[in-house]
Design an enzyme around this catalytic site. Structure first.
Site, PDB file in Angstrom:
ATOM      1  CE1 TYR A  53      30.829  32.216  64.778  1.00 35.31           C
ATOM      2  CE2 TYR A  53      29.006  30.957  63.865  1.00 35.31           C
ATOM      3  CZ  TYR A  53      29.731  31.407  64.946  1.00 35.31           C
ATOM      4  OH  TYR A  53      29.340  31.047  66.210  1.00 35.31           O
ATOM      5  CB  SER A 208      32.562  24.177  71.172  1.00 32.85           C
ATOM      6  OG  SER A 208      33.081  25.139  70.283  1.00 32.85           O
TER       7      SER A 208
HETATM    8  N1  LIG Z   1      28.155  31.568  70.566  1.00 36.03           N
HETATM    9  C1  LIG Z   1      29.465  31.442  70.498  1.00 36.03           C
HETATM   10  O1  LIG Z   1      30.228  32.247  71.069  1.00 36.03           O
HETATM   11  C2  LIG Z   1      30.026  30.302  69.716  1.00 36.03           C
HETATM   12  C3  LIG Z   1      31.387  29.975  69.800  1.00 36.03           C
HETATM   13  C4  LIG Z   1      31.849  28.868  69.059  1.00 36.03           C
HETATM   14  C5  LIG Z   1      30.985  28.148  68.265  1.00 36.03           C
HETATM   15  N2  LIG Z   1      29.663  28.513  68.173  1.00 36.03           N
HETATM   16  C6  LIG Z   1      28.694  27.762  67.351  1.00 36.03           C
HETATM   17  O2  LIG Z   1      28.695  26.410  67.762  1.00 36.03           O
HETATM   18  C7  LIG Z   1      28.916  25.560  66.638  1.00 36.03           C
HETATM   19  C8  LIG Z   1      29.607  24.298  67.058  1.00 36.03           C
HETATM   20  O3  LIG Z   1      30.855  24.570  67.648  1.00 36.03           O
HETATM   21  P1  LIG Z   1      32.241  24.269  66.896  1.00 36.03           P
HETATM   22  O4  LIG Z   1      31.998  24.113  65.451  1.00 36.03           O
HETATM   23  O5  LIG Z   1      33.185  25.309  67.368  1.00 36.03           O
HETATM   24  O6  LIG Z   1      32.742  22.930  67.586  1.00 36.03           O
HETATM   25  P2  LIG Z   1      32.190  21.411  67.678  1.00 36.03           P
HETATM   26  O7  LIG Z   1      30.790  21.364  67.195  1.00 36.03           O
HETATM   27  O8  LIG Z   1      32.472  20.963  69.040  1.00 36.03           O
HETATM   28  O9  LIG Z   1      33.172  20.670  66.696  1.00 36.03           O
HETATM   29  C9  LIG Z   1      33.092  20.876  65.310  1.00 36.03           C
HETATM   30  C10 LIG Z   1      33.894  19.825  64.595  1.00 36.03           C
HETATM   31  O10 LIG Z   1      33.423  18.565  64.958  1.00 36.03           O
HETATM   32  C11 LIG Z   1      33.609  17.682  63.902  1.00 36.03           C
HETATM   33  N3  LIG Z   1      32.470  16.744  63.965  1.00 36.03           N
HETATM   34  C12 LIG Z   1      31.156  17.060  63.941  1.00 36.03           C
HETATM   35  N4  LIG Z   1      30.385  15.962  64.064  1.00 36.03           N
HETATM   36  C13 LIG Z   1      31.248  14.918  64.154  1.00 36.03           C
HETATM   37  C14 LIG Z   1      31.070  13.534  64.307  1.00 36.03           C
HETATM   38  N5  LIG Z   1      29.833  13.007  64.398  1.00 36.03           N
HETATM   39  N6  LIG Z   1      32.166  12.747  64.379  1.00 36.03           N
HETATM   40  C15 LIG Z   1      33.419  13.280  64.304  1.00 36.03           C
HETATM   41  N7  LIG Z   1      33.637  14.607  64.164  1.00 36.03           N
HETATM   42  C16 LIG Z   1      32.566  15.419  64.093  1.00 36.03           C
HETATM   43  C17 LIG Z   1      33.569  18.483  62.639  1.00 36.03           C
HETATM   44  O11 LIG Z   1      34.573  17.999  61.782  1.00 36.03           O
HETATM   45  P3  LIG Z   1      34.637  18.300  60.209  1.00 36.03           P
HETATM   46  O12 LIG Z   1      34.995  19.760  60.111  1.00 36.03           O
HETATM   47  O13 LIG Z   1      35.698  17.389  59.740  1.00 36.03           O
HETATM   48  O14 LIG Z   1      33.285  18.057  59.632  1.00 36.03           O
HETATM   49  C18 LIG Z   1      33.732  19.910  63.100  1.00 36.03           C
HETATM   50  O15 LIG Z   1      34.838  20.585  62.560  1.00 36.03           O
HETATM   51  C19 LIG Z   1      29.752  26.450  65.703  1.00 36.03           C
HETATM   52  O16 LIG Z   1      29.790  25.931  64.404  1.00 36.03           O
HETATM   53  C20 LIG Z   1      29.032  27.754  65.852  1.00 36.03           C
HETATM   54  O17 LIG Z   1      27.854  27.739  65.077  1.00 36.03           O
HETATM   55  C21 LIG Z   1      29.192  29.559  68.906  1.00 36.03           C
END
Ligand SMILES: NC(=O)c1ccc[n+]([C@@H]2O[C@H](COP(=O)([O-])OP(=O)(O)OC[C@H]3O[C@@H](n4cnc5c(N)ncnc54)[C@H](OP(=O)(O)O)[C@@H]3O)[C@@H](O)[C@H]2O)c1
Length: 289
Positions: A53, A208
């Site tokens: 990251y 996500s």
């Molecule tokens: N293992 C893997 O291959 C892999 C791949 C992708 C991700 N991940 C992990 O999974 C985590 C989560 O996935 P992600 O960050 O890609 O996507 P996500 O959690 O689906 O979406 C993240 C976005 O959601 C918004 N958000 C969060 N809570 C909210 C709420 N209550 N209301 C409105 N908007 C909200 C945030 O906005 P703001 O930015 O404006 O706060 C953030 O940018 C990652 O951070 C990472 O740690 C792992």
């Protein structure tokens, strides 16, 4: 906050995903630290990160270092917080993601992650993504060595299918504690892995969980059923999505990402949102376009 279990540790039912604070579009460091502190103040005791990251080449581990900095400057007890990191994915700096699941790389990467995170051992180390050029058992074998050497306390995998979950559990001699796969209202094809983890008593961390960084904000306009249930409870559709995931099995621990304090402050309240069995059924049955 409601607690769930990952291996030997109790963690908050909602974790924090660190990725939006380190990849393209990330905020400045001050806002990121405030976001992590807001999560910790709200009772979050699980933070997900990865050495990959980061944005530019040459800043491997950006997110791990950020989390370590936020934990050391937080007024509470960081000892209660489980930081879950990953290795085996690489970002050469051109925006792409590549894989390296060779055991030597994973062992070196884990030691470098430990240096950045500090402490005696990494709480949870996850093999980020299967490498098609390396037999899966060999990559997971590196986790066995890391456990035995005390570099990591617990081992997990990510982006694994049911056969790989069973293989990893076998190679690890029953010590696999978590599986992290993509799962959200928009992406449900990991339901088989979610159900298998529930059956085996292994934590399932949906990644996500709101549909991903660029789509999370308009979850309600993409999913009518989530918008309607949200309206009935007077909460955000994002909170409903996380509560729905929690309701699918007691082994589920979503890790919504955030780059603003307000996002994670809203998300953590999903742990207190009780959906009726009818609502859960309706959300599960939602037909995707
Ligand atoms: N293992 C893997 O291959 C892999 C791949 C992708 C991700 N991940 C992990 O999974 C985590 C989560 O996935 P992600 O960050 O890609 O996507 P996500 O959690 O689906 O979406 C993240 C976005 O959601 C918004 N958000 C969060 N809570 C909210 C709420 N209550 N209301 C409105 N908007 C909200 C945030 O906005 P703001 O930015 O404006 O706060 C953030 O940018 C990652 O951070 C990472 O740690 C792992």
């Amino acid at each position: 906050m409601q607690q769930r279990t990952i291996g030997s540790r109790k963690v908050s039912a909602i974790g924090l995903g660190g990725m939006p604070m380190s990849i393209e579009g990330r905020p400045d460091e001050d806002r990121s630290i405030r976001t992590i502190h807001a999560a910790l103040d709200a009772g979050v005791t699980l933070i997900d990160t990865a050495d990959a990251y980061h944005r530019d080449a040459g800043e491997v581990g950006h997110n791990e270092s950020l989390i370590a900095k936020a934990l050391s400057s937080w007024s509470g007890s960081a000892a209660d917080v489980l930081v879950a990191t990953k290795g085996g994915h690489l970002r050469p700096g051109d925006g792409s993601w590549t894989q390296n699941g060779r055991p030597d790389h994973l062992k070196e990467a884990a030691k470098a992650s430990l240096q950045r995170l500090g402490g005696d051992a990494i709480g949870l180390y996850q093999f980020h993504r299967p490498d098609p050029d390396v037999p899966y058992a060999e990559s997971v074998g590196a986790l066995v060595e890391l456990l035995d050497e005390g570099v990591i306390e617990m081992a997990g995998i990510s982006n694994a299918d049911p056969a790989q979950i069973r293989e990893a559990q076998d190679v690890l001699g029953g010590r696999l504690v978590s599986v992290q796969n993509q799962f959200s209202p928009a992406f449900r094809s990991s339901r088989a892995e979610l159900d298998l983890c529930a059956e085996l008593g292994i934590a399932f961390l949906p990644w996500s969980p709101l549909g991903g960084i660029s789509r999370a904000g308009d979850l309600g306009s993409r999913h009518d059923a989530f918008a309607e249930v949200a309206k009935a409870h007077d909460v955000s559709p994002q909170r409903v999505a996380l509560a729905w995931e929690l309701a699918l099995a007691p082994t589920v621990v979503p890790i919504p990402g955030a780059s603003r304090p307000e996002s994670i402050e809203d998300s953590v309240q999903a742990a207190d949102l009780e959906l009726t069995a009818d609502e859960v059924e309706r959300l599960s049955a939602e037909t995707l376009d």
